[in-house]
Design an enzyme around this catalytic site. Structure first.
Site, mmCIF file in Angstrom:
data_model
loop_
_atom_site.group_PDB
_atom_site.id
_atom_site.type_symbol
_atom_site.label_atom_id
_atom_site.label_comp_id
_atom_site.label_asym_id
_atom_site.label_seq_id
_atom_site.Cartn_x
_atom_site.Cartn_y
_atom_site.Cartn_z
ATOM 1 N N GLY A 12 1.013 -1.083 -0.432
ATOM 2 C CA GLY A 12 -0.235 -0.039 0.296
ATOM 3 C C GLY A 12 0.599 1.302 -0.153
ATOM 4 C CG ASN A 13 4.045 2.986 3.031
ATOM 5 O OD1 ASN A 13 2.910 3.473 3.548
ATOM 6 N ND2 ASN A 13 5.227 3.973 3.267
ATOM 7 C CE LYS A 132 -9.409 -7.523 1.834
ATOM 8 N NZ LYS A 132 -8.089 -6.828 1.993
ATOM 9 C CE LYS A 218 1.065 -6.263 -2.089
ATOM 10 N NZ LYS A 218 0.293 -6.110 -0.826
ATOM 11 C CE LYS A 280 2.677 -6.706 3.923
ATOM 12 N NZ LYS A 280 1.104 -7.058 2.358
HETATM 13 P P1 ADP Z 1 1.223 -3.735 2.541
HETATM 14 O O1 ADP Z 1 0.051 -2.344 2.327
HETATM 15 O O2 ADP Z 1 2.601 -3.252 2.331
HETATM 16 O O3 ADP Z 1 0.808 -4.518 1.339
HETATM 17 P P2 ADP Z 1 -0.040 -4.584 5.281
HETATM 18 O O4 ADP Z 1 0.078 -2.474 5.508
HETATM 19 O O5 ADP Z 1 -0.767 -4.825 5.506
HETATM 20 O O6 ADP Z 1 1.437 -3.522 3.782
HETATM 21 O O7 ADP Z 1 1.901 -4.964 6.438
HETATM 22 C C1 ADP Z 1 2.715 -3.892 6.996
HETATM 23 C C2 ADP Z 1 2.204 -3.402 8.451
HETATM 24 O O8 ADP Z 1 2.488 -4.768 8.815
HETATM 25 C C3 ADP Z 1 3.641 -3.575 9.239
HETATM 26 O O9 ADP Z 1 3.068 -1.845 8.822
HETATM 27 C C4 ADP Z 1 3.272 -3.777 10.513
HETATM 28 O O10 ADP Z 1 2.623 -2.812 10.573
HETATM 29 C C5 ADP Z 1 2.312 -4.940 10.644
HETATM 30 N N1 ADP Z 1 3.157 -6.095 11.002
HETATM 31 C C6 ADP Z 1 2.077 -7.292 11.693
HETATM 32 N N2 ADP Z 1 2.718 -8.244 12.538
HETATM 33 C C7 ADP Z 1 4.042 -7.229 11.966
HETATM 34 C C8 ADP Z 1 5.785 -8.318 12.375
HETATM 35 N N3 ADP Z 1 5.135 -9.466 13.201
HETATM 36 N N4 ADP Z 1 6.638 -7.716 11.992
HETATM 37 C C9 ADP Z 1 6.472 -6.812 11.101
HETATM 38 N N5 ADP Z 1 5.077 -6.121 10.723
HETATM 39 C C10 ADP Z 1 4.025 -6.335 11.411
HETATM 40 MG MG MG Z 2 -0.582 -0.930 4.328
#
Ligand code: ADP
Ligand code: MG
Length: 316
Positions: A12-13, A132, A218, A280
């Site tokens: 997302g970032n 979802k 994704k 992930k």
């Molecule tokens: P994206 O939007 O980049 O696909 P998400 O926002 O869904 O990813 O997931 C990333 C987030 O997961 C991080 O910002 C963090 O806050 C969270 N997170 C939860 N558990 C963990 C963990 N064990 N180690 C690292 N990050 C974690």
């Molecule tokens: Mg995110």
């Protein structure tokens, strides 16, 4: 030397940051910055395929759908069309910014966005338990009417902001055009594919492809693509440099290189949250358990370092 192949999943970032409004200017700037960081992988001899999420963008498309219908009686578009729209829009944006990054760095490459369908199976157990959330929040009464009219399933938001439609998130069994994606990437082109996890379709009894109201994770779709095309590495680019055990606790510890068994043990201990790092890690495992050598979970800034991120590896 023959080049390596990487699938790089943008989180997302890469497009939208928490402290921003999410205007197109914001998104384009973020896309440029992320593409610039990905250039390092190209310099490190990778051919690359970029995949990306679409959560906030397809959410906005669904809201426009509702507003357009309520205000102008424009027929609502089903979810598959909305996801395909988002793949085109986001892919185009990443493509244009990648072209600008290449231009600024005096590099020449084609950049190709592909609207991607993924095949799902109606017998996938995910269809028994839609989970979802998609689209706007509704009042209970509105949700009940929509359930009657469309057979939609609704769940109350955990933070009590209203009722939201939920759809299944099945596991794809195939990615259409995967060999074309691979060939294009292997001949040095940058391919953008599987946006938003791909548009899920299924094969009807009459062998026709039909759309289904579902969404695909994704990271999982990207892992499956990476596995099918025998990519060397699968990068999951998110907003943390590594995955951690005891995340956000005083004894938080970054994970560097972990085996399949170690990863499974950490999952069992509950270190990865369901809506964020959990999927992930699952996608990371999917790739290495189906023949991939390594999945790297990291942030865009860290891509400049050879040993960046948390590496889930098949052989340690
Ligand atoms: P994206 O939007 O980049 O696909 P998400 O926002 O869904 O990813 O997931 C990333 C987030 O997961 C991080 O910002 C963090 O806050 C969270 N997170 C939860 N558990 C963990 C963990 N064990 N180690 C690292 N990050 C974690
Ligand atoms: Mg995110």
């Amino acid at each position: 030397m023959s080049k390596k192949l990487a699938v790089v999943a943008f989180g997302g970032n890469a497009l939208l940051r928490a402290n921003q409004k999410g205007t197109i200017d914001d998104q384009e700037k973020n896309a440029y910055d992320t593409c610039e960081k990905v250039l390092q992988l190209i310099r490190n001899d990778y051919n690359i395929i970029i995949t990306h999420g679409n959560g906030p963008q397809v959410g906005n498309i669904l809201l426009r759908n509702e507003a357009g219908f309520n205000e102008y009686k424009i027929p609502k578009m089903p979810l598959d069309i909305c996801v395909a729209d988002s793949q085109g829009g986001i892919g185009y944006m990443i493509e244009r910014q990648m072209r600008n990054v290449l231009n600024d760095n005096h590099m020449e490459k084609n950049v190709i966005t592909m609207v991607t369908q993924v095949l799902v199976d109606l017998n996938d157990p995910a269809f028994e338990n839609p989970s979802k959330p998609v689209g706007p929040y509704y009042l209970k009464e509105e949700a009940d009417l929509l359930t009657k009219a469309n057979k939609w399933v609704f769940k109350e938001d955990s933070r009590k902001r209203g009722w939201r439609r939920v759809v299944a998130s099945p596991k794809p069994s195939d990615v259409f055009n995967k060999n074309v994606i691979r060939d294009l990437a292997m001949s040095g082109n940058i391919v953008i594919a599987v946006g938003g996890g791909g548009v899920p379709v299924y094969r009807h009894e009459n062998n026709y492809l039909e759309a289904i109201e579902a969404v695909v994770d994704k990271d999982l779709a990207s892992a499956i693509l990476a596995s099918f095309i025998k990519a060397d590495s699968f990068f999951i680019v998110t907003d943390v440099p590594k995955a951690y055990v005891n995340y956000n606790k005083p004894d938080q510890k970054a994970l560097d290189k972990i085996s399949i068994d170690e990863t499974k043990a950490y999952i069992k201990e509950g270190h990865f949250s369901a809506g964020s790092m959990g999927p992930k890690i699952k996608a990371a495992l999917e790739f290495v358990e189906t023949g991939g050598a390594e999945t790297i979970i990291t942030d865009a800034d860290s891509l400049q370092y050879e040993d960046c991120g948390t590496r889930i590896v098949r052989e340690k």
